[in-house]
Design an enzyme around this catalytic site. Structure first.
Site, PDB file in Angstrom:
ATOM      1  N   ASN A 165     -13.518  -4.957   2.070  1.00 25.21           N
ATOM      2  CA  ASN A 165     -14.644  -5.863   1.821  1.00 25.21           C
ATOM      3  C   ASN A 165     -15.358  -5.534   0.509  1.00 25.21           C
ATOM      4  O   ASN A 165     -15.925  -6.417  -0.131  1.00 25.21           O
ATOM      5  CB  ASN A 165     -15.598  -5.833   3.018  1.00 25.21           C
ATOM      6  CG  ASN A 165     -15.028  -6.613   4.187  1.00 25.21           C
ATOM      7  OD1 ASN A 165     -13.892  -7.103   4.108  1.00 25.21           O
ATOM      8  ND2 ASN A 165     -15.779  -6.747   5.256  1.00 25.21           N
TER       9      ASN A 165
ATOM     10  N   THR B 252       0.811  -1.225   0.000  1.00 26.04           N
ATOM     11  CA  THR B 252       0.000   0.000   0.000  1.00 26.04           C
ATOM     12  C   THR B 252       0.843   1.274   0.000  1.00 26.04           C
ATOM     13  O   THR B 252       1.874   1.352   0.661  1.00 26.04           O
ATOM     14  CB  THR B 252      -0.924   0.003   1.240  1.00 26.04           C
ATOM     15  OG1 THR B 252      -1.620  -1.238   1.274  1.00 26.04           O
ATOM     16  CG2 THR B 252      -1.911   1.155   1.199  1.00 26.04           C
TER      17      THR B 252
ATOM     18  N   GLN C  80      -4.449 -17.219   0.688  1.00 27.01           N
ATOM     19  CA  GLN C  80      -4.127 -17.584   2.075  1.00 27.01           C
ATOM     20  C   GLN C  80      -4.235 -16.373   2.999  1.00 27.01           C
ATOM     21  O   GLN C  80      -4.673 -16.490   4.134  1.00 27.01           O
ATOM     22  CB  GLN C  80      -2.733 -18.218   2.160  1.00 27.01           C
ATOM     23  CG  GLN C  80      -2.385 -18.642   3.578  1.00 27.01           C
ATOM     24  CD  GLN C  80      -1.341 -19.721   3.647  1.00 27.01           C
ATOM     25  OE1 GLN C  80      -1.456 -20.743   2.983  1.00 27.01           O
ATOM     26  NE2 GLN C  80      -0.312 -19.509   4.450  1.00 27.01           N
ATOM     27  N   GLU C  81      -3.839 -15.193   2.482  1.00 24.10           N
ATOM     28  CA  GLU C  81      -3.903 -13.982   3.314  1.00 24.10           C
ATOM     29  C   GLU C  81      -5.346 -13.735   3.761  1.00 24.10           C
ATOM     30  O   GLU C  81      -5.625 -13.462   4.928  1.00 24.10           O
ATOM     31  CB  GLU C  81      -3.367 -12.771   2.539  1.00 24.10           C
ATOM     32  CG  GLU C  81      -3.560 -11.475   3.308  1.00 24.10           C
ATOM     33  CD  GLU C  81      -2.771 -10.291   2.753  1.00 24.10           C
ATOM     34  OE1 GLU C  81      -1.964 -10.480   1.822  1.00 24.10           O
ATOM     35  OE2 GLU C  81      -2.966  -9.176   3.259  1.00 24.10           O
TER      36      GLU C  81
ATOM     37  N   SER D  86      -6.472   0.095  -2.633  1.00 24.39           N
ATOM     38  CA  SER D  86      -7.253  -0.885  -3.390  1.00 24.39           C
ATOM     39  C   SER D  86      -6.723  -0.998  -4.813  1.00 24.39           C
ATOM     40  O   SER D  86      -6.628  -2.096  -5.371  1.00 24.39           O
ATOM     41  CB  SER D  86      -8.719  -0.451  -3.436  1.00 24.39           C
ATOM     42  OG  SER D  86      -9.218  -0.270  -2.138  1.00 24.39           O
TER      43      SER D  86
ATOM     44  N   GLY E 213     -23.739  -2.979  28.472  1.00 24.31           N
ATOM     45  CA  GLY E 213     -24.156  -1.663  28.960  1.00 24.31           C
ATOM     46  C   GLY E 213     -22.971  -0.708  29.005  1.00 24.31           C
ATOM     47  O   GLY E 213     -22.046  -0.815  28.181  1.00 24.31           O
TER      48      GLY E 213
HETATM   49  C1  LIG Z   1      -4.060  -1.387  10.501  1.00 25.96           C
HETATM   50  C2  LIG Z   1      -3.743  -1.579   9.041  1.00 25.96           C
HETATM   51  C3  LIG Z   1      -2.738  -2.490   8.675  1.00 25.96           C
HETATM   52  C4  LIG Z   1      -2.391  -2.630   7.328  1.00 25.96           C
HETATM   53  N1  LIG Z   1      -1.345  -3.464   6.996  1.00 25.96           N
HETATM   54  C5  LIG Z   1      -0.871  -3.444   5.725  1.00 25.96           C
HETATM   55  C6  LIG Z   1       0.344  -4.136   5.395  1.00 25.96           C
HETATM   56  O1  LIG Z   1       0.954  -4.796   6.238  1.00 25.96           O
HETATM   57  N2  LIG Z   1       0.797  -4.037   4.114  1.00 25.96           N
HETATM   58  C7  LIG Z   1       0.144  -3.324   3.153  1.00 25.96           C
HETATM   59  O2  LIG Z   1       0.617  -3.273   2.038  1.00 25.96           O
HETATM   60  N3  LIG Z   1      -1.009  -2.667   3.441  1.00 25.96           N
HETATM   61  C8  LIG Z   1      -1.517  -2.709   4.695  1.00 25.96           C
HETATM   62  N4  LIG Z   1      -2.674  -2.011   5.009  1.00 25.96           N
HETATM   63  C9  LIG Z   1      -3.330  -1.241   3.982  1.00 25.96           C
HETATM   64  C10 LIG Z   1      -4.676  -1.791   3.548  1.00 25.96           C
HETATM   65  O3  LIG Z   1      -4.516  -2.995   2.844  1.00 25.96           O
HETATM   66  C11 LIG Z   1      -5.372  -0.692   2.728  1.00 25.96           C
HETATM   67  O4  LIG Z   1      -5.736   0.329   3.647  1.00 25.96           O
HETATM   68  C12 LIG Z   1      -6.581  -1.206   1.979  1.00 25.96           C
HETATM   69  O5  LIG Z   1      -6.199  -2.075   0.949  1.00 25.96           O
HETATM   70  C13 LIG Z   1      -7.427  -0.063   1.396  1.00 25.96           C
HETATM   71  O6  LIG Z   1      -6.654   0.843   0.701  1.00 25.96           O
HETATM   72  P1  LIG Z   1      -6.820   2.424   0.993  1.00 25.96           P
HETATM   73  O7  LIG Z   1      -6.648   2.603   2.454  1.00 25.96           O
HETATM   74  O8  LIG Z   1      -5.906   3.150   0.096  1.00 25.96           O
HETATM   75  O9  LIG Z   1      -8.319   2.748   0.657  1.00 25.96           O
HETATM   76  P2  LIG Z   1      -8.914   3.126  -0.797  1.00 25.96           P
HETATM   77  O10 LIG Z   1      -8.392   2.178  -1.802  1.00 25.96           O
HETATM   78  O11 LIG Z   1      -8.705   4.574  -1.013  1.00 25.96           O
HETATM   79  O12 LIG Z   1     -10.448   2.845  -0.559  1.00 25.96           O
HETATM   80  C14 LIG Z   1     -11.322   3.774   0.094  1.00 25.96           C
HETATM   81  C15 LIG Z   1     -12.738   3.230   0.004  1.00 25.96           C
HETATM   82  O13 LIG Z   1     -13.122   3.106  -1.376  1.00 25.96           O
HETATM   83  C16 LIG Z   1     -13.532   1.785  -1.634  1.00 25.96           C
HETATM   84  N5  LIG Z   1     -13.149   1.379  -2.979  1.00 25.96           N
HETATM   85  C17 LIG Z   1     -11.955   1.512  -3.581  1.00 25.96           C
HETATM   86  N6  LIG Z   1     -11.967   0.968  -4.797  1.00 25.96           N
HETATM   87  C18 LIG Z   1     -13.203   0.449  -4.967  1.00 25.96           C
HETATM   88  C19 LIG Z   1     -13.850  -0.252  -6.014  1.00 25.96           C
HETATM   89  N7  LIG Z   1     -13.215  -0.589  -7.131  1.00 25.96           N
HETATM   90  N8  LIG Z   1     -15.139  -0.616  -5.840  1.00 25.96           N
HETATM   91  C20 LIG Z   1     -15.803  -0.314  -4.709  1.00 25.96           C
HETATM   92  N9  LIG Z   1     -15.247   0.359  -3.689  1.00 25.96           N
HETATM   93  C21 LIG Z   1     -13.959   0.715  -3.800  1.00 25.96           C
HETATM   94  C22 LIG Z   1     -12.825   0.939  -0.595  1.00 25.96           C
HETATM   95  O14 LIG Z   1     -13.470  -0.304  -0.414  1.00 25.96           O
HETATM   96  C23 LIG Z   1     -12.884   1.840   0.617  1.00 25.96           C
HETATM   97  O15 LIG Z   1     -14.109   1.709   1.251  1.00 25.96           O
HETATM   98  C24 LIG Z   1      -3.080  -1.904   6.339  1.00 25.96           C
HETATM   99  C25 LIG Z   1      -4.112  -1.013   6.705  1.00 25.96           C
HETATM  100  C26 LIG Z   1      -4.429  -0.843   8.039  1.00 25.96           C
HETATM  101  C27 LIG Z   1      -5.501   0.135   8.410  1.00 25.96           C
END
Ligand SMILES: Cc1cc2nc3c(=O)[nH]c(=O)nc-3n(C[C@H](O)[C@H](O)[C@H](O)COP(=O)(O)OP(=O)(O)OC[C@H]3O[C@@H](n4cnc5c(N)ncnc54)[C@H](O)[C@@H]3O)c2cc1C
Length: 380
Positions: A367, A126, A242-243, A132, A340
């Site tokens: 999700n 990320t 697996q993840e 995403s 509560g």
């Molecule tokens: C505590 C924590 C630990 C993490 N650990 C890791 C890690 O170890 N390594 C790593 O690489 N990442 C890690 N992440 C990152 C995590 O995988 C990303 O936050 C996640 O994939 C979402 O990306 P984003 O935050 O950029 O949200 P965005 O991609 O900006 O998404 C924002 C919203 O838009 C929605 N959205 C985006 N695209 C679409 C679509 N095509 N259709 C419908 N809805 C969509 C999303 O579902 C979400 O609700 C971690 C995140 C957290 C909070």
């Protein structure tokens, strides 16, 4: 209905792990939450017990254990009510990239340390503007003689502060196809140009060192490339099954634990002269949650067995990741309500469980992304 048949060895292993966590993790949870990180020593202790990377083949220092050992480890870790020690991420998500795709040299160099707890790993996909939409990443890896030079930034990286070794996704800017442009590299945390940034302040997972990472002309040997050039996305797709299963393996036992402690609370707490558990509303809520958990458990255990049999369950695992994490959150919310006002207080474990569970709907692919994968396979 028993879907997973654990052997006597598995059961003995579970008891040993539970005993270890009762002694080495549970008494320290509050201290680690306060510190915002877990000590390196717990990783070493786990390694000494043979509790890390159990599937790594013996020739690299592991036990070559079957996946059920990972299932047990993950479930027992969840039972501690603690989310900071990301051992399942290390053992069952990050290190498998090395075991499956690294050269023999890299495997011999790093796997024994991953097993012993001397090397803590993280995976960095990320970026601030690419979560995403992974193909939109900006971090580059450019060949230069025998080296590859990395520039860019990652964020939200679990184990980001403690990590000694990173699986890094970076782009080859000369490759026009955005998917083929993504490559995976093994990066040593001591490499000049690789800097760990801020530990992020989160609403939950307080003892997990989620962090930003920076790369400025970070030069690594080109042998650190995993798999073939251009195959980064394919490897990610292969391992994400697996993840996501591991996330569901966190969600269902968490819901089971929360319900168990809430039933106990409802039996002990009285209102209007009788235990909460004697109110019909309480009973109905508890039964509804128990039913959802049983549905989740049945689905999950079936997927665990399918995964062990090597079946392609990408769609089912995507469904399980989204459904079990949302179910666990519904359970946490319902259970908090039954506590509560005490449910809203730090000293009650339900409070931390409620805030720690929320992130499961976001990481490992949100999700919404999970539903998108399922929709695509359903031909929608
Ligand atoms: C505590 C924590 C630990 C993490 N650990 C890791 C890690 O170890 N390594 C790593 O690489 N990442 C890690 N992440 C990152 C995590 O995988 C990303 O936050 C996640 O994939 C979402 O990306 P984003 O935050 O950029 O949200 P965005 O991609 O900006 O998404 C924002 C919203 O838009 C929605 N959205 C985006 N695209 C679409 C679509 N095509 N259709 C419908 N809805 C969509 C999303 O579902 C979400 O609700 C971690 C995140 C957290 C909070």
């Amino acid at each position: 209905m028993e879907i997973i048949k654990y052997s006597e060895e598995h059961n003995i292993f579970r008891q040993a792990v539970r005993k270890f966590f009762e002694k080495e993790v549970i008494p320290y949870v509050e201290e680690w939450e306060e510190a915002g990180i877990v000590p390196r020593s717990i990783w070493k202790k786990m390694g000494d017990q043979g509790f890390l990377c159990m599937d790594v083949p013996e020739k690299y220092g592991g036990m070559g254990a079957d996946f059920l050992y990972s299932v047990i480890m993950s479930e027992e870790l969840v039972r501690t009510g603690h989310s900071g020690l990301a051992a399942a991420l290390h053992s069952d998500i990050v290190v498998p990239y090395i075991t499956a795709f690294a050269s023999e040299e890299i495997k011999h160099k790093y796997l024994p340390g991953c097993v012993s707890g001397d090397i803590i790993t993280a995976i960095a996909m990320t970026e601030p503007n690419a979560g995403s939409d992974l193909a939109g990443m900006k971090t580059t890896a450019v060949g230069d003689g025998d080296d590859v030079v990395i520039n860019g930034q990652k964020t939200f990286i679990s184990n980001g502060i403690l990590c000694d070794l990173l699986i890094l996704a970076a782009k080859d800017p000369s490759e026009p196809d955005p998917h083929r442009a993504v490559n995976l590299y093994v990066v040593d945390a001591g490499t000049p140009g690789f800097e760990k940034g801020r530990k992020l302040k989160k609403i939950g997972w307080h003892s997990q060192d989620t962090a930003e990472l920076f790369f400025a002309d970070c030069r690594i040997p080109k042998q650190n490339l995993l798999g073939g050039k251009g195959s980064g996305f394919l490897m990610l797709m292969q391992k994400l099954q697996q993840e996501r299963l591991m996330v569901a393996l966190g969600a269902v036992p968490a819901a089971e634990r929360i319900l168990e402690m809430t039933i106990k609370y409802c039996r002990e707490r009285t209102a209007f002269g009788r235990p909460l558990s004697k109110f019909q509303n309480t009973q109905f809520k508890l039964v509804e949650m128990a039913t959802e958990i049983k549905l989740g458990r049945t689905f999950l255990d079936k997927l665990v067995m399918d995964h062990i049999e090597g079946k392609n369950i990408v769609v089912e695992v995507s469904m399980a990741k989204y459904w079990t994490t949302e179910m666990a959150m519904r359970v946490a919310d319902g259970c908090l309500q039954l506590h509560g006002g005490y449910g809203y207080c730090e000293e009650y474990p339900i409070a931390r469980a409620w805030r720690d569970l929320r992130v499961m709907q976001i990481f490992a692919g949100t999700n919404e992304i999970m539903k998108g994968i399922a929709a695509k396979f359903m031909g929608l």
